[in-house]
Design an enzyme around this catalytic site. Structure first.
Site, PDB file in Angstrom:
ATOM      1  N   SER A  30       0.829  -1.209   0.000  1.00 59.34           N
ATOM      2  CA  SER A  30       0.000   0.000   0.000  1.00 59.34           C
ATOM      3  C   SER A  30       0.861   1.257   0.000  1.00 59.34           C
ATOM      4  O   SER A  30       1.751   1.398   0.839  1.00 59.34           O
ATOM      5  CB  SER A  30      -0.880   0.045   1.252  1.00 59.34           C
ATOM      6  OG  SER A  30      -1.603  -1.136   1.380  1.00 59.34           O
ATOM      7  N   HIS A  61      -8.465  -0.098  -9.905  1.00 62.25           N
ATOM      8  CA  HIS A  61      -7.915   0.052 -11.257  1.00 62.25           C
ATOM      9  C   HIS A  61      -6.403  -0.070 -11.328  1.00 62.25           C
ATOM     10  O   HIS A  61      -5.860  -0.498 -12.322  1.00 62.25           O
ATOM     11  CB  HIS A  61      -8.318   1.412 -11.833  1.00 62.25           C
ATOM     12  CG  HIS A  61      -9.795   1.628 -11.821  1.00 62.25           C
ATOM     13  ND1 HIS A  61     -10.650   0.838 -12.563  1.00 62.25           N
ATOM     14  CD2 HIS A  61     -10.560   2.501 -11.136  1.00 62.25           C
ATOM     15  CE1 HIS A  61     -11.887   1.240 -12.344  1.00 62.25           C
ATOM     16  NE2 HIS A  61     -11.860   2.237 -11.484  1.00 62.25           N
ATOM     17  N   HIS A  83      -5.247  -9.379  -0.937  1.00 62.16           N
ATOM     18  CA  HIS A  83      -5.153  -9.558   0.521  1.00 62.16           C
ATOM     19  C   HIS A  83      -6.160 -10.610   0.997  1.00 62.16           C
ATOM     20  O   HIS A  83      -7.268 -10.701   0.477  1.00 62.16           O
ATOM     21  CB  HIS A  83      -5.476  -8.242   1.254  1.00 62.16           C
ATOM     22  CG  HIS A  83      -4.464  -7.162   1.051  1.00 62.16           C
ATOM     23  ND1 HIS A  83      -4.612  -6.181   0.099  1.00 62.16           N
ATOM     24  CD2 HIS A  83      -3.283  -6.905   1.679  1.00 62.16           C
ATOM     25  CE1 HIS A  83      -3.561  -5.366   0.155  1.00 62.16           C
ATOM     26  NE2 HIS A  83      -2.743  -5.788   1.089  1.00 62.16           N
ATOM     27  N   TYR A  85      -7.773 -10.409   3.736  1.00 66.14           N
ATOM     28  CA  TYR A  85      -8.933  -9.748   4.354  1.00 66.14           C
ATOM     29  C   TYR A  85      -9.987  -9.322   3.338  1.00 66.14           C
ATOM     30  O   TYR A  85     -11.122  -9.003   3.699  1.00 66.14           O
ATOM     31  CB  TYR A  85      -8.504  -8.542   5.221  1.00 66.14           C
ATOM     32  CG  TYR A  85      -7.838  -7.403   4.487  1.00 66.14           C
ATOM     33  CD1 TYR A  85      -8.555  -6.546   3.668  1.00 66.14           C
ATOM     34  CD2 TYR A  85      -6.473  -7.185   4.621  1.00 66.14           C
ATOM     35  CE1 TYR A  85      -7.936  -5.506   2.992  1.00 66.14           C
ATOM     36  CE2 TYR A  85      -5.841  -6.144   3.958  1.00 66.14           C
ATOM     37  CZ  TYR A  85      -6.580  -5.310   3.137  1.00 66.14           C
ATOM     38  OH  TYR A  85      -5.952  -4.295   2.472  1.00 66.14           O
ATOM     39  N   GLU A  86      -9.601  -9.313   2.051  1.00 63.88           N
ATOM     40  CA  GLU A  86     -10.587  -8.951   1.024  1.00 63.88           C
ATOM     41  C   GLU A  86     -11.521 -10.123   0.729  1.00 63.88           C
ATOM     42  O   GLU A  86     -12.478  -9.977  -0.036  1.00 63.88           O
ATOM     43  CB  GLU A  86      -9.871  -8.508  -0.253  1.00 63.88           C
ATOM     44  CG  GLU A  86      -9.204  -7.149  -0.081  1.00 63.88           C
ATOM     45  CD  GLU A  86      -8.295  -6.779  -1.239  1.00 63.88           C
ATOM     46  OE1 GLU A  86      -8.687  -5.906  -2.022  1.00 63.88           O
ATOM     47  OE2 GLU A  86      -7.212  -7.359  -1.351  1.00 63.88           O
ATOM     48  N   ALA A 113       3.119  -1.971   3.916  1.00 63.96           N
ATOM     49  CA  ALA A 113       2.960  -0.917   4.913  1.00 63.96           C
ATOM     50  C   ALA A 113       2.489  -1.617   6.182  1.00 63.96           C
ATOM     51  O   ALA A 113       1.651  -2.521   6.109  1.00 63.96           O
ATOM     52  CB  ALA A 113       1.919   0.089   4.451  1.00 63.96           C
ATOM     53  N   MET A 211      -0.964  -6.845   7.498  1.00 66.34           N
ATOM     54  CA  MET A 211      -2.011  -7.738   6.986  1.00 66.34           C
ATOM     55  C   MET A 211      -1.626  -8.438   5.687  1.00 66.34           C
ATOM     56  O   MET A 211      -2.507  -8.833   4.922  1.00 66.34           O
ATOM     57  CB  MET A 211      -3.297  -6.934   6.785  1.00 66.34           C
ATOM     58  CG  MET A 211      -3.771  -6.214   8.047  1.00 66.34           C
ATOM     59  SD  MET A 211      -5.211  -5.192   7.706  1.00 66.34           S
ATOM     60  CE  MET A 211      -5.301  -4.190   9.195  1.00 66.34           C
ATOM     61  N   SER A 212      -0.339  -8.593   5.425  1.00 63.24           N
ATOM     62  CA  SER A 212       0.059  -9.209   4.149  1.00 63.24           C
ATOM     63  C   SER A 212       1.393  -9.933   4.301  1.00 63.24           C
ATOM     64  O   SER A 212       1.787 -10.306   5.401  1.00 63.24           O
ATOM     65  CB  SER A 212       0.177  -8.112   3.083  1.00 63.24           C
ATOM     66  OG  SER A 212       1.263  -7.259   3.370  1.00 63.24           O
ATOM     67  N   ASN A 235       2.834   3.780  10.911  1.00 65.71           N
ATOM     68  CA  ASN A 235       2.194   4.316  12.128  1.00 65.71           C
ATOM     69  C   ASN A 235       2.659   3.505  13.323  1.00 65.71           C
ATOM     70  O   ASN A 235       3.100   2.376  13.169  1.00 65.71           O
ATOM     71  CB  ASN A 235       0.663   4.196  12.001  1.00 65.71           C
ATOM     72  CG  ASN A 235       0.214   2.769  11.713  1.00 65.71           C
ATOM     73  OD1 ASN A 235       0.292   2.300  10.564  1.00 65.71           O
ATOM     74  ND2 ASN A 235      -0.192   2.055  12.742  1.00 65.71           N
ATOM     75  N   HIS A 247      -6.559   4.579   7.663  1.00 65.43           N
ATOM     76  CA  HIS A 247      -5.898   4.126   6.441  1.00 65.43           C
ATOM     77  C   HIS A 247      -5.288   5.279   5.644  1.00 65.43           C
ATOM     78  O   HIS A 247      -4.233   5.120   5.018  1.00 65.43           O
ATOM     79  CB  HIS A 247      -6.898   3.341   5.586  1.00 65.43           C
ATOM     80  CG  HIS A 247      -6.298   2.764   4.344  1.00 65.43           C
ATOM     81  ND1 HIS A 247      -5.299   1.815   4.386  1.00 65.43           N
ATOM     82  CD2 HIS A 247      -6.527   3.006   3.031  1.00 65.43           C
ATOM     83  CE1 HIS A 247      -4.950   1.494   3.146  1.00 65.43           C
ATOM     84  NE2 HIS A 247      -5.678   2.200   2.299  1.00 65.43           N
TER      85      HIS A 247
HETATM   86  N1  HPA Z   1      -1.739  -2.797  11.832  1.00 66.61           N
HETATM   87  C1  HPA Z   1      -1.960  -3.674  10.838  1.00 66.61           C
HETATM   88  N2  HPA Z   1      -1.733  -3.398   9.570  1.00 66.61           N
HETATM   89  C2  HPA Z   1      -1.276  -2.180   9.267  1.00 66.61           C
HETATM   90  C3  HPA Z   1      -1.028  -1.207  10.253  1.00 66.61           C
HETATM   91  C4  HPA Z   1      -1.278  -1.542  11.608  1.00 66.61           C
HETATM   92  O1  HPA Z   1      -1.078  -0.734  12.535  1.00 66.61           O
HETATM   93  N3  HPA Z   1      -0.575  -0.104   9.605  1.00 66.61           N
HETATM   94  C5  HPA Z   1      -0.530  -0.403   8.271  1.00 66.61           C
HETATM   95  N4  HPA Z   1      -0.954  -1.664   8.065  1.00 66.61           N
END
Ligand code: HPA
Length: 272
Positions: A30, A61, A83, A85-86, A113, A211-212, A235, A247
């Protein structure tokens, strides 16, 4: 569940689109997809056109496979990934890695990310993944094993190749890019973690959470490919600071590290 025939059909489809023969695979996380824009003479193939790739409106896209030259190496870059989660199956999430292997790719750079769990890290830092913890309770290799693709019980003692990590560390110091090293924990999402979950994840020994990456890295290892994992810590993970996560912030911070990130990957490509 995909079979070898599917993999070969997809490989042939891609090989018919370009005379370039990629040697390195890139999976761009991401906010990090802009690296694909640096590829020279790119052949861009939208995922929606690629046989056996998962189909989804949700994925948007910008999701395409970009093949061409980046710093002297022919690469196949995934601008956007599938992903878990999708709602995609792990077979769908990791199918592109099988195709990369069939294309002759032996080295794959997987990026993401993620949130910083280690409180000495800062948003905007880049982290070389040294190891991972799978917290999702499933595995992309679940189901019958195809011995032509890899062994039933693969060893995961060195998923994130030491040589590639050393190359990345050298490049970062040459370019004065501060670099963290740490363990990445895979969380299914799509909800971020709770503060209590982050305390648990830190206790378990992780430095970052996202998450990946882990499913793709496991499948690449199953296929005997070398993996370099690079995280952008966008973050501080939930509960570390007294502020909610969102996000937009993740994407904004990931885009801000673009110059560092592009420099690092290009430097690594030169030395692989
Ligand atoms: N947690 C999980 N996935 C993420 C985060 C997070 O804090 N930041 C970016 N992807």
């Amino acid at each position: 569940m995909h079979n070898i025939q599917d993999i070969l059909e997809t490989r042939d489809f891609i090989m018919n689109k370009t005379d370039d023969r990629p040697v390195i695979g890139l999976i761009l996380g991401s906010g990090l997809g802009t690296l694909a824009d640096e590829i020279k003479n790119p052949v861009k193939i939208p995922y929606s056109e690629i046989p056996h790739f998962a189909k989804s409106e949700a994925i948007g896209h910008a999701n395409e496979l970009v093949i061409g030259e980046l710093n002297g190496k022919i690469v196949a870059a995934m601008k956007g990934r599938f992903h878990y989660y999708e709602g995609f199956t792990l077979d769908e999430v990791t199918f592109p890695v099988r195709v990369m292997k069939a294309l002759g790719i032996e080295n794959v750079i997987i990026t993401n990310a993620c949130g910083a769990v280690n409180t000495s890290f800062s948003p905007g830092d880049l982290m070389i993944i040294t190891d991972h913890i799978n917290l999702v309770g499933t595995n992309p290799l679940m189901g019958p094993n195809n011995d032509e693709l890899g062994t039933r019980f693969p060893d995961l003692s060195q998923v994130y190749n030491k040589e590639l990590r050393n190359i990345a560390t050298t490049v970062a110091s040459e370019q004065n890019i501060p670099l963290q090293h740490g363990v990445y924990a895979w969380w299914s999402g799509p909800a971020y973690e709770t503060p209590a979950e982050i305390r648990m994840i830190r206790t378990l020994g992780a430095d970052a959470v996202g998450m990946s990456t882990v499913p793709e890295a496991i499948v690449a290892t199953h296929g005997n490919m070398k993996v370099l994992g690079i995280s952008c810590l966008t973050n501080m993970a939930c509960g570390i600071l007294d502020q909610p996560l969102n996000h937009d912030e993740v994407i904004e911070v990931a885009s801000k590290v673009k110059t560092k990130f592009v420099g690092l990957i290009k430097g690594v490509l030169e030395k692989i």
